[in-house]
Design a protein around this motif. Sequence first.
Motif, short mmCIF file in Angstrom:
data_model
loop_
_atom_site.label_atom_id
_atom_site.label_comp_id
_atom_site.label_asym_id
_atom_site.label_seq_id
_atom_site.Cartn_x
_atom_site.Cartn_y
_atom_site.Cartn_z
N MET A 1 0.75 -1.16 -0.35
CA MET A 1 0.39 0.28 0.00
C MET A 1 0.82 1.38 -0.07
N ILE A 2 1.71 0.94 0.81
CA ILE A 2 3.12 1.90 0.68
C ILE A 2 3.65 2.25 -0.77
N ALA A 3 3.84 1.33 -1.52
CA ALA A 3 4.50 1.96 -2.98
C ALA A 3 3.30 2.05 -3.81
N GLY A 4 2.17 1.70 -3.69
CA GLY A 4 1.40 2.25 -4.29
C GLY A 4 0.59 3.10 -4.32
N HIS A 5 1.15 4.04 -2.92
CA HIS A 5 0.92 5.32 -2.72
C HIS A 5 1.32 6.98 -3.34
N LEU A 6 2.56 5.97 -3.41
CA LEU A 6 3.38 6.93 -3.77
C LEU A 6 4.19 6.94 -5.25
N LEU A 7 3.61 5.70 -5.25
CA LEU A 7 2.96 5.59 -7.05
C LEU A 7 2.82 6.30 -8.01
N LEU A 8 1.61 6.57 -7.49
CA LEU A 8 0.14 7.25 -7.82
C LEU A 8 0.70 8.66 -7.77
N VAL A 9 0.96 9.13 -6.58
CA VAL A 9 1.54 10.55 -5.83
C VAL A 9 2.10 10.89 -7.05
N LEU A 10 3.26 10.27 -7.22
CA LEU A 10 4.58 10.42 -7.86
C LEU A 10 4.35 11.52 -9.60
N CYS A 11 3.25 9.58 -10.10
CA CYS A 11 2.27 10.19 -10.78
C CYS A 11 1.74 11.01 -11.80
N PHE A 12 0.82 11.27 -10.80
CA PHE A 12 -0.12 12.56 -10.95
C PHE A 12 0.41 14.01 -10.41
N SER A 13 1.43 13.50 -9.50
CA SER A 13 2.31 15.10 -9.18
C SER A 13 3.24 15.58 -10.11
N ALA A 14 3.76 15.01 -10.76
CA ALA A 14 4.42 14.64 -12.31
C ALA A 14 3.66 15.19 -13.33
N THR A 15 2.38 14.66 -13.70
CA THR A 15 1.67 15.71 -14.81
C THR A 15 1.39 17.12 -13.66
N GLN A 16 0.81 17.58 -12.55
CA GLN A 16 0.75 18.88 -12.78
C GLN A 16 1.78 19.49 -13.47
N PHE A 17 2.72 19.02 -12.60
CA PHE A 17 4.19 19.74 -12.74
C PHE A 17 4.39 20.30 -14.52
N PHE A 18 4.80 19.22 -15.19
CA PHE A 18 4.92 18.64 -16.25
C PHE A 18 4.22 19.73 -17.18
N PHE A 19 2.32 20.21 -16.99
CA PHE A 19 1.65 20.74 -17.19
C PHE A 19 1.42 22.29 -16.56
N PHE A 20 1.77 22.30 -15.73
CA PHE A 20 2.09 24.06 -15.31
C PHE A 20 2.40 24.25 -14.63
N GLN A 21 4.26 24.17 -15.31
CA GLN A 21 5.16 24.45 -14.43
C GLN A 21 6.25 24.00 -15.16
N ALA A 22 6.52 23.18 -15.89
CA ALA A 22 7.75 23.01 -17.11
C ALA A 22 6.87 23.59 -18.67
N ASP A 23 8.54 24.46 -18.78
CA ASP A 23 8.61 25.47 -20.43
C ASP A 23 8.61 24.57 -21.38
N GLY A 24 8.14 24.99 -22.61
CA GLY A 24 8.25 24.14 -23.79
C GLY A 24 7.97 22.51 -23.62
N LEU A 25 8.91 21.91 -24.38
CA LEU A 25 8.73 21.01 -25.04
C LEU A 25 8.25 20.21 -23.71
N LEU A 26 8.84 20.25 -22.42
CA LEU A 26 9.09 19.46 -21.83
C LEU A 26 7.59 18.83 -20.67
N SER A 27 6.55 19.75 -21.22
CA SER A 27 5.15 20.03 -20.97
C SER A 27 4.98 18.67 -21.75
N LEU A 28 4.92 18.30 -22.42
CA LEU A 28 4.35 16.74 -23.49
C LEU A 28 4.26 15.81 -22.58
N PHE A 29 6.07 15.43 -21.30
CA PHE A 29 6.01 14.71 -20.59
C PHE A 29 5.19 14.47 -19.42
#
Length: 273
Positions: free
Chosen positions: A203-231
């Motif tokens: 359960m710990i591993a699953g939670h950290l994995l999900l948070v990592l994916c979705f928080s990275a999504t928010q970072f790339f969409f709203f914080q990253a510049d240029g082509l990095l947002s495509l990640f």
Amino acid sequence: MLSALSLFRAEDGEFSPPSIFEFYPEIVAFAGTPFAINRIMMIRLIVMVLLIVIFWLWTAKFNKAVKTGNVVPGRFQLLGELALNFVRKSIAHDQLGEKDGDRFLPLLTTIFFMVFGMNITGVIPFANIAGTSVIGIPLVLAGVAYVTFIYAGTKKHGIRFFKNSLFPSGVPKPFYILVTPIELLSTFILRPVTLALRLLMNMIAGHLLLVLCFSATQFFFFQADGLLSLFGVGTLLFGFAFTLFEILVSVLQAYVFTLLTTVYIQLALADEH
């Protein structure tokens, strides 16, 4: 309640990954008292209430069907019967037989649905963390399983249960110096520990994995510049894929925990004891 997307921080445009401190959320009620409640404890309480209500509704509908002679179950009642029969036939009866299976069925059913209910909150919006992702619930359930298999063994075999567990027949007496400590460790110490840790770590591993994916999504969409947002597209797809996987893990962990508890009881009841 915090969502998984709000659990990330971007400081100076840099991505901050999730940490173990997410499993120590802020107190939301009764702060400074022994009854302090944080988000994880609140999730546990909500799941417990929901399980009680669901089982009460299943029982009420079943009793009503028996009284009225209505043998055609509704969808909700059918779902309950399928879920309960799965535990009864696929776990309890397969491992313990009908007599002992029905004897321990209330406990096994409680363990299965409690583990599943606490696990599935890890993918439910506005909860986003499993009630089993902190050691309390896994430890309590492992303790219940431990006490139950010892009770089952001593109830059937008396003190011989411990004697035959620690000094198995057919082993030359000099070898008991090696065998007995191993049996003590594996049977009476490691069983509850491995039950609790297996559930907790998944359960710990699953939670950290999900948070990592979705928080990275928010970072790339709203914080990253240029082509990095495509990640962000890739991390979003991975997030949805891991969400489906986490649902599967929630069911499997409930099944495995209940099955292992049943196997331990079966071993305690075995004739060689």
